[in-house]
Design a protein around this motif. Structure first.
Motif, short mmCIF file in Angstrom:
data_model
loop_
_atom_site.label_atom_id
_atom_site.label_comp_id
_atom_site.label_asym_id
_atom_site.label_seq_id
_atom_site.Cartn_x
_atom_site.Cartn_y
_atom_site.Cartn_z
N GLY A 1 -33.53 110.39 -58.58
CA GLY A 1 -34.86 109.86 -58.36
C GLY A 1 -34.91 108.35 -58.49
N ASN B 1 -37.80 123.37 -58.28
CA ASN B 1 -36.63 122.76 -58.91
C ASN B 1 -36.77 122.80 -60.42
OD1 ASN B 1 -35.24 121.56 -56.42
ND2 ASN B 1 -37.32 120.78 -56.22
N PHE C 1 -41.01 113.95 -50.19
CA PHE C 1 -40.56 114.03 -51.58
C PHE C 1 -41.46 113.13 -52.41
CE2 PHE C 1 -37.96 112.81 -55.24
CZ PHE C 1 -37.64 114.07 -55.71
N THR C 2 -42.25 113.74 -53.29
CA THR C 2 -43.22 113.02 -54.10
C THR C 2 -43.03 113.40 -55.56
OG1 THR C 2 -44.88 114.76 -53.88
CG2 THR C 2 -44.90 113.02 -52.21
N SER D 1 -42.63 118.72 -56.13
CA SER D 1 -42.26 117.41 -55.61
C SER D 1 -41.61 117.44 -54.23
CB SER D 1 -41.30 116.72 -56.59
OG SER D 1 -40.12 117.50 -56.75
N GLU D 2 -41.35 118.61 -53.69
CA GLU D 2 -40.50 118.73 -52.49
C GLU D 2 -41.17 119.67 -51.50
OE1 GLU D 2 -35.73 119.51 -52.02
OE2 GLU D 2 -36.85 120.82 -53.34
N THR E 1 -33.94 118.49 -49.86
CA THR E 1 -34.07 117.10 -50.30
C THR E 1 -33.51 116.85 -51.69
OG1 THR E 1 -36.11 116.98 -49.00
CG2 THR E 1 -35.68 115.18 -50.51
N LEU E 2 -34.05 117.51 -52.71
CA LEU E 2 -33.67 117.18 -54.09
C LEU E 2 -32.27 117.67 -54.43
CD1 LEU E 2 -35.89 117.17 -57.20
CD2 LEU E 2 -33.66 118.25 -57.33
#
Length: 324
Positions: free
Chosen positions: A265, A40, A88-89, A63-64, A121-122
């Motif tokens: 976020g 991303n 998702f972190t 992050s995904e 997710t994002l």
């Protein structure tokens, strides 16, 4: 395990693949074997220290992810080894393994592949929060999407169409606009060739779009906002252009329009139940075929630098994934 490590703030070329100790699950955590990781635009900013938060150096960006649970802490009962999950972190995704808190995980829906799971997710979470929650886009309204061929842009197009809206897609090349058309865009504007304000006027019969989705910023923000409809909502999603625009506030008065900030976020942290409801709606649309992530590139872990450089150069349409 192997992972991409950021040792100092800088451009993607400063990253390196390193051997790291296998992570161990602490209280409330699980270890995941990463099968796919989404790339991303925030990843490009985080490694330069230009994002909303700065992780401590050194760190593994990404992050995904989607993968398989490898191990769980003794106090974790909701997941077990072998479960397929989406996580998702804030960091840690660009590696062969990832340790994550259990609250960052969701089970993968049956039948979903790892690449799709790592791509939804994002971008779709951001666009659902923007279009459905923040803009309250309604059937019959018109939404203009800037940077429409990117990951969040294509997600916004599909979500807008699922809601019954008319979508005007704006992008910098005819090739990118063809991708937008394939994902449901009704009108196409190439803003590298056309005058944006005139093109919007022609596409809306002079009324202007009810919602403008802007993940780009830069030079097109002001002409787009000047074209917005009465009671329009302008979604401030991001600044992929690298330039944060300065808009004359009298425009909001003259148009009776709203500038609406979108920070997915923070929304996830502050309103987890609302986010979960949005993700459920997205998964329903996915099963119905109303949305489908466009994965335009697949990279090996050793090619992560190239993936991030392609993202930074805005060569990417839809999503790209790392396959470690």
């Amino acid at each position: 395990m192997k992972a991409v490590v950021c040792q100092a703030w800088g451009l993607p070329d400063t990253l390196a693949v390193q051997e790291l100790p296998d992570p161990q699950a602490g209280p409330g955590q699980v270890v995941i074997d990463v099968k796919a990781a989404g790339v991303n635009f925030p990843d490009v900013l985080i490694i330069q220290g230009k994002y909303q938060f700065k992780p401590e150096l050194p760190f593994v960006p990404g992050s995904e992810v989607a993968g398989v649970v490898r191990s769980v802490a003794d106090d974790v009962t909701t997941f077990k080894p072998g479960d397929k999950v989406i996580a998702f972190t804030s960091t840690g995704g660009f590696g062969q393994q990832l340790v994550a808190p259990v609250q960052a995980l969701a089970p993968m829906p049956p039948g979903m592949d790892f690449e799709t799971a790592a791509a939804i997710t994002l971008t779709y979470g951001t666009s659902h929060h923007a279009v459905v929650d923040r803009a309250a886009l309604k059937a019959g309204e018109t939404m203009l999407v800037l940077g429409a061929a990117g990951g969040v842009g294509l997600a916004a197009i599909e979500i807008g169409k699922a809601l019954g809206a008319r979508i005007i897609a704006c992008a910098s090349t005819d090739e990118k606009l063809e991708v937008c058309k394939a994902h449901g865009a009704d009108v196409l504007i190439n803003y590298s060739k056309e005058d944006l304000r005139e093109a919007i006027k022609a596409a809306t019969g002079g009324k202007g779009p009810d919602v403008i989705y802007d993940p780009v910023g830069g030079q097109y923000a002001e002409p787009a906002f000047r074209s917005i409809a009465w009671r329009g909502r302008y979604l401030v999603v991001g600044f992929a252009n690298g330039e944060i625009p300065k808009l004359p506030l009298n425009l909001t008065l003259l148009k009776g329009a709203s500038l609406v900030g979108v920070f997915w976020g923070e929304f996830v942290k502050r309103e987890p139940k609302a986010n979960l409801a949005g993700m459920r709606q997205l998964m329903g649309w996915l099963q119905e075929g109303k949305i489908k992530p466009h994965i335009s590139g697949r990279y090996k872990l050793e090619e992560t630098v190239r993936a991030l450089n392609d993202m930074a150069a805005r060569k990417v349409t839809g999503k790209v994934v790392i396959l470690p």
